[in-house]
Design a protein around this motif. Structure first.
Motif, PDB file in Angstrom:
ATOM      1  N   GLY A  48      66.691  54.386 -11.250  1.00  0.00           N
ATOM      2  CA  GLY A  48      67.006  52.962 -11.195  1.00  0.00           C
ATOM      3  C   GLY A  48      66.917  52.379  -9.812  1.00  0.00           C
ATOM      4  O   GLY A  48      67.338  51.241  -9.591  1.00  0.00           O
ATOM      5  N   GLN A 100      77.351  45.933 -10.427  1.00  0.00           N
ATOM      6  CA  GLN A 100      76.053  45.835 -11.075  1.00  0.00           C
ATOM      7  C   GLN A 100      75.720  44.346 -11.199  1.00  0.00           C
ATOM      8  O   GLN A 100      76.600  43.538 -11.487  1.00  0.00           O
ATOM      9  CB  GLN A 100      76.076  46.456 -12.474  1.00  0.00           C
ATOM     10  CG  GLN A 100      76.317  47.955 -12.505  1.00  0.00           C
ATOM     11  CD  GLN A 100      76.550  48.455 -13.928  1.00  0.00           C
ATOM     12  OE1 GLN A 100      77.266  47.824 -14.706  1.00  0.00           O
ATOM     13  NE2 GLN A 100      75.964  49.594 -14.273  1.00  0.00           N
ATOM     14  N   GLN A 126      65.556  46.036 -20.499  1.00  0.00           N
ATOM     15  CA  GLN A 126      65.366  47.160 -19.582  1.00  0.00           C
ATOM     16  C   GLN A 126      64.381  46.834 -18.468  1.00  0.00           C
ATOM     17  O   GLN A 126      64.435  47.424 -17.393  1.00  0.00           O
ATOM     18  CB  GLN A 126      64.868  48.383 -20.357  1.00  0.00           C
ATOM     19  CG  GLN A 126      65.877  48.942 -21.338  1.00  0.00           C
ATOM     20  CD  GLN A 126      67.144  49.423 -20.646  1.00  0.00           C
ATOM     21  OE1 GLN A 126      67.078  50.101 -19.630  1.00  0.00           O
ATOM     22  NE2 GLN A 126      68.290  49.054 -21.190  1.00  0.00           N
ATOM     23  N   HIS A 137      72.047  52.868 -13.916  1.00  0.00           N
ATOM     24  CA  HIS A 137      71.477  51.875 -14.839  1.00  0.00           C
ATOM     25  C   HIS A 137      71.432  52.400 -16.268  1.00  0.00           C
ATOM     26  O   HIS A 137      71.202  51.630 -17.203  1.00  0.00           O
ATOM     27  CB  HIS A 137      70.068  51.470 -14.385  1.00  0.00           C
ATOM     28  CG  HIS A 137      69.051  52.575 -14.472  1.00  0.00           C
ATOM     29  ND1 HIS A 137      69.223  53.801 -13.848  1.00  0.00           N
ATOM     30  CD2 HIS A 137      67.845  52.648 -15.113  1.00  0.00           C
ATOM     31  CE1 HIS A 137      68.169  54.568 -14.104  1.00  0.00           C
ATOM     32  NE2 HIS A 137      67.330  53.885 -14.864  1.00  0.00           N
ATOM     33  N   GLU A 183      78.645  48.840 -19.098  1.00  0.00           N
ATOM     34  CA  GLU A 183      78.452  48.126 -17.849  1.00  0.00           C
ATOM     35  C   GLU A 183      79.771  48.049 -17.092  1.00  0.00           C
ATOM     36  O   GLU A 183      80.852  48.157 -17.678  1.00  0.00           O
ATOM     37  CB  GLU A 183      77.924  46.714 -18.113  1.00  0.00           C
ATOM     38  CG  GLU A 183      76.506  46.693 -18.672  1.00  0.00           C
ATOM     39  CD  GLU A 183      76.028  45.276 -18.938  1.00  0.00           C
ATOM     40  OE1 GLU A 183      74.932  44.928 -18.469  1.00  0.00           O
ATOM     41  OE2 GLU A 183      76.740  44.520 -19.610  1.00  0.00           O
ATOM     42  N   ASN A 186      67.152  48.407 -10.548  1.00  0.00           N
ATOM     43  CA  ASN A 186      67.418  47.817 -11.857  1.00  0.00           C
ATOM     44  C   ASN A 186      68.697  46.997 -11.816  1.00  0.00           C
ATOM     45  O   ASN A 186      69.619  47.305 -11.065  1.00  0.00           O
ATOM     46  CB  ASN A 186      67.544  48.952 -12.887  1.00  0.00           C
ATOM     47  CG  ASN A 186      67.705  48.464 -14.310  1.00  0.00           C
ATOM     48  OD1 ASN A 186      68.775  48.032 -14.718  1.00  0.00           O
ATOM     49  ND2 ASN A 186      66.643  48.568 -15.087  1.00  0.00           N
ATOM     50  N   ARG A 197      71.123  46.953 -13.649  1.00  0.00           N
ATOM     51  CA  ARG A 197      72.329  47.701 -14.013  1.00  0.00           C
ATOM     52  C   ARG A 197      72.626  48.842 -13.042  1.00  0.00           C
ATOM     53  O   ARG A 197      73.541  49.633 -13.278  1.00  0.00           O
ATOM     54  CB  ARG A 197      72.214  48.235 -15.447  1.00  0.00           C
ATOM     55  CG  ARG A 197      72.329  47.141 -16.494  1.00  0.00           C
ATOM     56  CD  ARG A 197      72.372  47.681 -17.906  1.00  0.00           C
ATOM     57  NE  ARG A 197      73.519  48.554 -18.147  1.00  0.00           N
ATOM     58  CZ  ARG A 197      73.946  48.882 -19.361  1.00  0.00           C
ATOM     59  NH1 ARG A 197      73.320  48.419 -20.427  1.00  0.00           N
ATOM     60  NH2 ARG A 197      74.979  49.686 -19.519  1.00  0.00           N
ATOM     61  N   THR A 198      71.882  48.937 -11.962  1.00  0.00           N
ATOM     62  CA  THR A 198      72.163  49.960 -10.955  1.00  0.00           C
ATOM     63  C   THR A 198      73.373  49.533 -10.122  1.00  0.00           C
ATOM     64  O   THR A 198      73.383  48.449  -9.544  1.00  0.00           O
ATOM     65  CB  THR A 198      70.942  50.163 -10.039  1.00  0.00           C
ATOM     66  OG1 THR A 198      69.832  50.618 -10.829  1.00  0.00           O
ATOM     67  CG2 THR A 198      71.236  51.173  -8.949  1.00  0.00           C
TER      68      THR A 198
END
Length: 265
Positions: free
Chosen positions: A18, A117, A127, A151, A156, A202, A204-205
């Motif tokens: 990620g 994040q 994604q 990620h 989350e 990413n 979500r990293t």
């Protein structure tokens, strides 16, 4: 065929961890970005923040969503290889603008960028997304720090307000508390960077940054882009950025008049 700045190993690392370093992504645009940051700080937008926190020293300025009014940002978005590199790393046929973000830590700024994040703050899901964080000054200690593989976490992380540390949304169990990656032994990736290099990660990293204890400024330009599978999603409250009046509905692609397509292969 991939862009010369991108290798298959970088694509694999971005998909697995990620996060990956892209050397020289904005190397030909450093002075333009510096001029854009100066213009942004001279005339902040409606979302600008000074991030003033009791007990902290220095100045930590950030602002976002200014590319449409600051010509230097628009020029770099349109002329740099960022969209092509994004398509390669995301493995996406299309690249769409989401927003820009400027973060400036003056010398002696003690406040860290909290672990977070980006994704949970946003009204976009999918994604295929990417954020480029590029310093406009050489950085060692005040560089971006990312938790490899975060990620792909099942939940989350709860988004919070950076200064007050309050939760951004009410937490009804869909979010996990903010971890302490250093204390918990997580794999933290960070790079010594030159102006124009970029960390690609990413949404979500999990990432953060230390304060700037050096005697020089740390200016950073971030660019957030999305790919083929990006869709509008509703959150439990006001998102950041909010983009009031967007009129999108869940499952819809981001409206192209507000979020233009930068590349279509």
């Amino acid at each position: 065929m991939t862009h010369p700045l991108v290798s298959q190993a970088m694509i694999d690392d971005f998909q697995t961890d990620g996060v990956v370093l892209v050397k020289g992504l904005f190397a030909d645009h450093i002075e333009t970005l510096r001029a854009g940051v100066a213009a942004n700080m001279d005339e902040p937008g409606p979302y600008a923040s000074e991030n003033k926190k009791d007990g902290e020293t220095g100045r930590f300025f950030d602002d976002y969503c200014n590319w449409s009014r600051i010509p230097q940002f628009r020029e770099v978005i349109e002329k740099s290889p960022a969209a092509e590199v994004a398509a390669d790393l995301m493995q996406s046929q299309s690249v769409q603008m989401f927003h820009d973000h400027v973060l400036v830590k003056e010398p002696g700024t003690s406040m860290a960028t909290p672990w977070h994040q980006d994704g949970p703050y946003y009204f976009v899901d999918g994604q295929q997304n990417i954020s480029f964080w590029s310093p406009l000054d050489p950085v060692k200690q005040a560089t971006l720090r990312c938790v490899a593989g975060s990620h792909r976490w099942e939940k989350e992380v709860l988004p919070t307000r950076w200064v007050s540390e309050e939760g951004f949304f009410p937490d009804e169990g869909q979010y996990m508390p903010i971890p302490d990656p250093d204390a918990e032994g997580m794999k933290v990736v960070e790079f010594e960077m030159e102006p124009g290099d970029a960390v690609a990660f990413n949404y979500r990293t999990l990432h953060g940054a230390r304060g700037n204890t050096s005697d020089s400024r740390r200016r950073a330009f971030s660019l957030r882009l999305v790919g083929d599978d990006a869709r509008y999603v509703e959150r439990p409250g006001r998102t950041s950025p909010p983009f009031p009046g967007h009129d999108m509905v869940p499952g819809q692609r981001l409206r192209e008049d507000w979020f233009p397509v930068l590349l279509q292969r």
